[in-house]
Design a protein around this motif. Sequence first.
Motif, PDB file in Angstrom:
ATOM      1  N   ALA A  47      71.385   1.396  26.017  1.00  0.00           N
ATOM      2  CA  ALA A  47      72.634   1.966  25.527  1.00  0.00           C
ATOM      3  C   ALA A  47      72.318   3.064  24.518  1.00  0.00           C
ATOM      4  O   ALA A  47      72.004   2.802  23.365  1.00  0.00           O
ATOM      5  CB  ALA A  47      73.502   0.884  24.899  1.00  0.00           C
ATOM      6  N   ALA A  48      72.375   4.302  24.964  1.00  0.00           N
ATOM      7  CA  ALA A  48      72.098   5.468  24.135  1.00  0.00           C
ATOM      8  C   ALA A  48      72.793   6.661  24.781  1.00  0.00           C
ATOM      9  O   ALA A  48      73.106   6.636  25.970  1.00  0.00           O
ATOM     10  CB  ALA A  48      70.598   5.720  24.024  1.00  0.00           C
ATOM     11  N   THR A  49      73.016   7.705  24.026  1.00  0.00           N
ATOM     12  CA  THR A  49      73.769   8.854  24.539  1.00  0.00           C
ATOM     13  C   THR A  49      72.884  10.031  24.924  1.00  0.00           C
ATOM     14  O   THR A  49      73.389  11.044  25.394  1.00  0.00           O
ATOM     15  CB  THR A  49      74.789   9.329  23.490  1.00  0.00           C
ATOM     16  N   SER A 111      81.688   4.627  29.345  1.00  0.00           N
ATOM     17  CA  SER A 111      80.664   5.045  28.381  1.00  0.00           C
ATOM     18  C   SER A 111      80.650   4.182  27.133  1.00  0.00           C
ATOM     19  O   SER A 111      79.829   4.412  26.240  1.00  0.00           O
ATOM     20  CB  SER A 111      80.893   6.502  27.975  1.00  0.00           C
ATOM     21  N   ASN A 113      82.974   3.939  24.717  1.00  0.00           N
ATOM     22  CA  ASN A 113      83.346   4.811  23.592  1.00  0.00           C
ATOM     23  C   ASN A 113      82.204   5.745  23.206  1.00  0.00           C
ATOM     24  O   ASN A 113      81.839   5.870  22.036  1.00  0.00           O
ATOM     25  CB  ASN A 113      83.804   3.987  22.381  1.00  0.00           C
ATOM     26  N   ASN A 114      81.649   6.395  24.254  1.00  0.00           N
ATOM     27  CA  ASN A 114      80.605   7.403  24.062  1.00  0.00           C
ATOM     28  C   ASN A 114      79.336   6.848  23.415  1.00  0.00           C
ATOM     29  O   ASN A 114      78.706   7.501  22.586  1.00  0.00           O
ATOM     30  CB  ASN A 114      81.146   8.580  23.240  1.00  0.00           C
ATOM     31  N   THR A 115      78.952   5.641  23.852  1.00  0.00           N
ATOM     32  CA  THR A 115      77.705   5.048  23.363  1.00  0.00           C
ATOM     33  C   THR A 115      76.669   4.883  24.466  1.00  0.00           C
ATOM     34  O   THR A 115      75.565   4.411  24.199  1.00  0.00           O
ATOM     35  CB  THR A 115      77.964   3.671  22.729  1.00  0.00           C
ATOM     36  N   ARG A 116      77.006   5.282  25.716  1.00  0.00           N
ATOM     37  CA  ARG A 116      76.112   5.089  26.843  1.00  0.00           C
ATOM     38  C   ARG A 116      75.937   6.389  27.619  1.00  0.00           C
ATOM     39  O   ARG A 116      76.819   7.244  27.630  1.00  0.00           O
ATOM     40  CB  ARG A 116      76.664   4.030  27.805  1.00  0.00           C
ATOM     41  N   SER A 117      74.815   6.500  28.300  1.00  0.00           N
ATOM     42  CA  SER A 117      74.527   7.638  29.170  1.00  0.00           C
ATOM     43  C   SER A 117      74.869   7.303  30.617  1.00  0.00           C
ATOM     44  O   SER A 117      74.918   6.133  31.004  1.00  0.00           O
ATOM     45  CB  SER A 117      73.045   8.016  29.071  1.00  0.00           C
TER      46      SER A 117
END
Length: 215
Positions: A47-49, A111, A113-117
């Motif tokens: 879990a990273a952007t 995503s 809340n925009n925490t995943r790629s």
Amino acid sequence: MAPLTKDRNTPAKEGRQQVYPVAANTTIFAGALVAIDAAGNAVPGSAATTLKAAGRAEENVVNNPGAAGAKFVLVRRGVFKFANDGVDPVAAANILTNCYIVDDQTVAATSGNNTRSVAGTVLEVEADGVWVAVGSPGLVDLAAVVGLAAALAAKQGVNYVSGDYGADWSDAGLAAALEPYEVNGVEVTAWNTNGAGAGRKYTRANNAWKLVALT
């Protein structure tokens, strides 16, 4: 370089597999969803952007301890089944949309809340996992994915491939209808659109469709 003024022998390779340097102090298990980090090194999905999904690890590589690039991992692009996240599960409604990396074997619908790629494109959802097209869109033919959308919904209760092949429901007729769609590793259940007649199940491997079962 200047523009060409004559034919060029441009090098090429098949492109389904690629070797990447492994990040420092990192272990990648065979079968893992592999991503490329901001430094250009291979890491297990997490879990990273800042990650770019690369494909499936074809081998176990232990670079721990080890500096970045001290070891390399062979990664394959294609269509793979990964685990479905229990909290943010991928559903049939997500077919042909992006799913997202939770860890090196799990994908989610959003995503977070925009925490995943992005992991790749959802092709099919089954009880035990999600089929995901992972890798460059140039290598996973998204036009073909769209063309196969109805067939890939087979286990969601749709069970047909729409197409203009008239009354020819022979093996040869169906194979010819499917031939433009070149996504290897895909299994298709084909029915005629009114539900009459025998269904045929095909799988695509080695750049050819093959009848595997009558349904």
